[in-house]
Write a protein that holds these residues in place. Sequence first.
Motif, PDB file in Angstrom:
ATOM      1  N   HIS A 196       0.797  -2.961  17.546  1.00  0.00           N
ATOM      2  CA  HIS A 196       0.905  -1.512  17.481  1.00  0.00           C
ATOM      3  C   HIS A 196       0.051  -1.021  16.320  1.00  0.00           C
ATOM      4  O   HIS A 196      -0.350  -1.806  15.460  1.00  0.00           O
ATOM      5  N   PHE A 197      -0.240   0.272  16.314  1.00  0.00           N
ATOM      6  CA  PHE A 197      -0.890   0.838  15.138  1.00  0.00           C
ATOM      7  C   PHE A 197      -0.320   2.213  14.845  1.00  0.00           C
ATOM      8  O   PHE A 197       0.199   2.910  15.721  1.00  0.00           O
ATOM      9  N   LEU A 198      -0.417   2.589  13.587  1.00  0.00           N
ATOM     10  CA  LEU A 198      -0.123   3.932  13.112  1.00  0.00           C
ATOM     11  C   LEU A 198      -1.392   4.434  12.440  1.00  0.00           C
ATOM     12  O   LEU A 198      -2.042   3.687  11.705  1.00  0.00           O
ATOM     13  N   ALA A 199      -1.772   5.672  12.708  1.00  0.00           N
ATOM     14  CA  ALA A 199      -2.997   6.228  12.132  1.00  0.00           C
ATOM     15  C   ALA A 199      -2.655   7.478  11.330  1.00  0.00           C
ATOM     16  O   ALA A 199      -1.844   8.308  11.771  1.00  0.00           O
ATOM     17  N   PHE A 200      -3.310   7.617  10.169  1.00  0.00           N
ATOM     18  CA  PHE A 200      -2.955   8.659   9.209  1.00  0.00           C
ATOM     19  C   PHE A 200      -4.171   9.495   8.846  1.00  0.00           C
ATOM     20  O   PHE A 200      -5.297   8.992   8.777  1.00  0.00           O
ATOM     21  N   PRO A 201      -3.942  10.788   8.580  1.00  0.00           N
ATOM     22  CA  PRO A 201      -5.046  11.625   8.097  1.00  0.00           C
ATOM     23  C   PRO A 201      -5.440  11.230   6.669  1.00  0.00           C
ATOM     24  O   PRO A 201      -4.687  10.547   5.971  1.00  0.00           O
ATOM     25  N   ASP A 202      -6.602  11.660   6.266  1.00  0.00           N
ATOM     26  CA  ASP A 202      -7.164  11.291   4.961  1.00  0.00           C
ATOM     27  C   ASP A 202      -6.616  12.221   3.884  1.00  0.00           C
ATOM     28  O   ASP A 202      -7.298  13.118   3.388  1.00  0.00           O
ATOM     29  N   ARG A 203      -5.341  11.980   3.521  1.00  0.00           N
ATOM     30  CA  ARG A 203      -4.644  12.859   2.578  1.00  0.00           C
ATOM     31  C   ARG A 203      -3.762  12.035   1.644  1.00  0.00           C
ATOM     32  O   ARG A 203      -3.282  10.947   2.001  1.00  0.00           O
ATOM     33  N   ASP A 204      -3.512  12.586   0.457  1.00  0.00           N
ATOM     34  CA  ASP A 204      -2.676  11.885  -0.518  1.00  0.00           C
ATOM     35  C   ASP A 204      -1.238  11.737  -0.037  1.00  0.00           C
ATOM     36  O   ASP A 204      -0.599  10.700  -0.265  1.00  0.00           O
ATOM     37  N   ASP A 205      -0.683  12.777   0.628  1.00  0.00           N
ATOM     38  CA  ASP A 205       0.710  12.666   1.065  1.00  0.00           C
ATOM     39  C   ASP A 205       0.857  11.624   2.173  1.00  0.00           C
ATOM     40  O   ASP A 205       1.888  10.953   2.280  1.00  0.00           O
ATOM     41  N   ALA A 206      -0.189  11.440   2.991  1.00  0.00           N
ATOM     42  CA  ALA A 206      -0.150  10.376   3.981  1.00  0.00           C
ATOM     43  C   ALA A 206      -0.147   9.013   3.309  1.00  0.00           C
ATOM     44  O   ALA A 206       0.537   8.087   3.748  1.00  0.00           O
ATOM     45  N   ALA A 207      -0.905   8.899   2.227  1.00  0.00           N
ATOM     46  CA  ALA A 207      -0.948   7.631   1.495  1.00  0.00           C
ATOM     47  C   ALA A 207       0.422   7.265   0.946  1.00  0.00           C
ATOM     48  O   ALA A 207       0.796   6.089   0.900  1.00  0.00           O
ATOM     49  N   ALA A 208       1.211   8.267   0.567  1.00  0.00           N
ATOM     50  CA  ALA A 208       2.557   7.997   0.062  1.00  0.00           C
ATOM     51  C   ALA A 208       3.450   7.441   1.163  1.00  0.00           C
ATOM     52  O   ALA A 208       4.259   6.534   0.936  1.00  0.00           O
ATOM     53  N   VAL A 209       3.309   7.965   2.406  1.00  0.00           N
ATOM     54  CA  VAL A 209       4.074   7.446   3.532  1.00  0.00           C
ATOM     55  C   VAL A 209       3.697   5.995   3.801  1.00  0.00           C
ATOM     56  O   VAL A 209       4.555   5.127   4.047  1.00  0.00           O
ATOM     57  N   VAL A 210       2.402   5.691   3.725  1.00  0.00           N
ATOM     58  CA  VAL A 210       1.941   4.331   3.974  1.00  0.00           C
ATOM     59  C   VAL A 210       2.482   3.363   2.932  1.00  0.00           C
ATOM     60  O   VAL A 210       2.876   2.238   3.255  1.00  0.00           O
ATOM     61  N   ARG A 211       2.517   3.789   1.700  1.00  0.00           N
ATOM     62  CA  ARG A 211       3.037   2.902   0.651  1.00  0.00           C
ATOM     63  C   ARG A 211       4.484   2.522   0.930  1.00  0.00           C
ATOM     64  O   ARG A 211       4.886   1.372   0.744  1.00  0.00           O
ATOM     65  N   ARG A 212       5.279   3.477   1.397  1.00  0.00           N
ATOM     66  CA  ARG A 212       6.674   3.176   1.711  1.00  0.00           C
ATOM     67  C   ARG A 212       6.760   2.216   2.897  1.00  0.00           C
ATOM     68  O   ARG A 212       7.585   1.299   2.904  1.00  0.00           O
ATOM     69  N   LEU A 213       5.907   2.418   3.894  1.00  0.00           N
ATOM     70  CA  LEU A 213       5.920   1.536   5.055  1.00  0.00           C
ATOM     71  C   LEU A 213       5.490   0.123   4.686  1.00  0.00           C
ATOM     72  O   LEU A 213       6.059  -0.862   5.148  1.00  0.00           O
ATOM     73  N   ARG A 214       4.480   0.005   3.835  1.00  0.00           N
ATOM     74  CA  ARG A 214       4.032  -1.319   3.405  1.00  0.00           C
ATOM     75  C   ARG A 214       5.126  -2.039   2.631  1.00  0.00           C
ATOM     76  O   ARG A 214       5.303  -3.252   2.762  1.00  0.00           O
ATOM     77  N   SER A 215       5.861  -1.278   1.841  1.00  0.00           N
ATOM     78  CA  SER A 215       6.943  -1.884   1.070  1.00  0.00           C
ATOM     79  C   SER A 215       8.045  -2.399   1.988  1.00  0.00           C
ATOM     80  O   SER A 215       8.602  -3.473   1.778  1.00  0.00           O
ATOM     81  N   ALA A 216       8.345  -1.629   3.043  1.00  0.00           N
ATOM     82  CA  ALA A 216       9.402  -2.025   3.979  1.00  0.00           C
ATOM     83  C   ALA A 216       8.942  -3.119   4.930  1.00  0.00           C
ATOM     84  O   ALA A 216       9.750  -3.940   5.379  1.00  0.00           O
ATOM     85  N   HIS A 217       7.643  -3.154   5.233  1.00  0.00           N
ATOM     86  CA  HIS A 217       7.097  -4.117   6.202  1.00  0.00           C
ATOM     87  C   HIS A 217       5.825  -4.742   5.629  1.00  0.00           C
ATOM     88  O   HIS A 217       4.704  -4.369   6.013  1.00  0.00           O
ATOM     89  N   PRO A 218       5.964  -5.669   4.723  1.00  0.00           N
ATOM     90  CA  PRO A 218       4.800  -6.207   4.005  1.00  0.00           C
ATOM     91  C   PRO A 218       3.817  -6.969   4.875  1.00  0.00           C
ATOM     92  O   PRO A 218       2.691  -7.212   4.463  1.00  0.00           O
ATOM     93  N   GLY A 219       4.197  -7.347   6.091  1.00  0.00           N
ATOM     94  CA  GLY A 219       3.296  -8.119   6.925  1.00  0.00           C
ATOM     95  C   GLY A 219       2.277  -7.294   7.696  1.00  0.00           C
ATOM     96  O   GLY A 219       1.398  -7.849   8.376  1.00  0.00           O
ATOM     97  N   LEU A 220       2.346  -5.959   7.606  1.00  0.00           N
ATOM     98  CA  LEU A 220       1.441  -5.116   8.373  1.00  0.00           C
ATOM     99  C   LEU A 220       0.030  -5.136   7.777  1.00  0.00           C
ATOM    100  O   LEU A 220      -0.151  -5.220   6.561  1.00  0.00           O
TER     101      LEU A 220
END
Length: 602
Positions: free
Chosen positions: A7-31
């Motif tokens: 699967h993939f998730l795609a994000f706009p080029d924005r700082d607030d999107a980067a914050a969402v990604v950081r939380r997802l990476r923390s919860a799912h480190p294998g992505l």
Amino acid sequence: MDHGTPHFLAFPDRDDAAAVVRRLRSAHPGLTSVDHPSGRPWILGSWDDEDLAVARAGHDSVALIGTLPRLEGELQDLVARMNGSPAALDNLPSVLPGDFHVLGSVAGALHVQGTAYGTRRVYHGRVDGTVVASDRALRLAELVGASIDMSALAWKLLLPVPRHLDGRTMWLGVDAVEPGLRLVVGAGDERVRTVRRHRPPESRLRMAEGAAAVREALVSSVRARTHRGGLMSSDLSGGLDSTSLSSIAAGQLGEGEFIVCTNGGDESINEDGHWARVAASAWPHVEHYQLPPEEQPLFYSGALDTACRSDFPGMIAVSRKRATILMSRMAERGSRLHMGGQGGDHLFFSSGSHYYSLLTRRPVLSLQRIRAYGILYGWSWTTVLRQLADRGSYRSSLAAIDLDGSGDLGFSAPGLNWVRQPVVPSWLTADCRELLAKELARVVAEAEPRSPVVSRHLELDNLLTTTLDMASTCDASRLAGVPLSMPYFDEAVVDAALSVRVEDRATPYAYKPLLMEAMRGILPDACRARTSKAEGSFDAVGGLYRHRAELIELWQESALGKAGLIDAARLADLCSRPGTPDLKDGSINSTLSCEVWLRSVA
């Protein structure tokens, strides 16, 4: 959903999107992640390494995710020529064979597109206020914490589901992008819009030119599956569709690289096994695996299985074990990819609806062929004449759906008009019927067909409805151990088939003439003699009897019953009498698929 599922998730080029990604990476480190040219996160997900290709030039990047051809600089050349314009993304699937998503980071904006005919879809929602796009609606629903849209689920109980009431997601707060459109999320304001990037071709090519186009597209699409090397497998039912794909692949793969598979049956009533052996004998370097008939599961085997979680209810629930047993066997053998012949019927087989639209332009030919189809399928001439005389609008046909009646989906009903009366299960509750009626009244006022031409609308609707349903089959196949790939649904293949004149590709006098001509010189000559196709209703009826205890158990604790959509006690009683006329129209199949899906995602 298992986060190891591609699967993939795609994000706009924005700082607030980067914050969402950081939380997802923390919860799912294998992505795995891919960044925008700015360095902010762009794509996050799980995929096989060979299923991703990325090219960059300046402030622009393009990524392809899916079944990719061998790339030799084409993607990099395209990105180098973009200069901040996303228009070049639109034609990629017609230039490069395969089946893939296209993602762009162009001048800071996010672009995401799936395939034109729905094998790869796009969804979007807001996670903590940030727009997120994905290829999986269920994945977004989990992130958003979305609740199930019960009206969408109610419509899935009918078969078929009319346009505008199908294709949307099963969750409130998760939206679908219609196939053929590209999702665009602006760089500065996160406004979400869609732009048309594909239109089906006009049907203008004559047989010779059209067959050459289909042949080229099919050969290229199969090569997009074979070029990686390793062991592959493919269905070989004995029918024309799977035999054509297997013939092409057999010419591209060497000894020890390819296994063709036949799902055995009773050859006293089903000739598939014989014709599969005839085909396989033409490829001595290819192994032919034949499942012993006694090992073939019946329909409804595994009805209680909720292990496969998908974006939509799928008919795979009716025959999960039966449909995936070959994939399981091929997984044991080490196959990396399994090809299926799904889609061949949609492109090359016609039941006569094309001649409703052609009637005003070529009346003599149309009436001759409609008459021949009528004789072939045993149509009621009263019904045929009534449908030919009906020149009403799409909206009036949609409004005429009778939620207290039930349609006939077999070939014995002509189905020449915009909308076929769906099969409406007798066990729907009054509340469910009221929900359906309210939504039908709401959408009629703004509904538009997929094409202004009735026959083109019908074939596009059939294609898109099927690819939506096949997504759950692909999930089940991967769960069985081997990904399923369906070249007939590739954008270039469908475009090639639809570009051929109706009178050349749709005829009651020959079996799939366009495909037969396209495969001349590739398909073994002996296989050209078959003009029939196996029919499985006997197996389906046998499955109802064999697995009635499982079905009764399913309805005794029905999730649909608890949701107030069906009378579960009535359905359990009917399943105790499998021969009852209430079950003969197949309406239990859509209810079963919804029940299993609801249990799996709840």
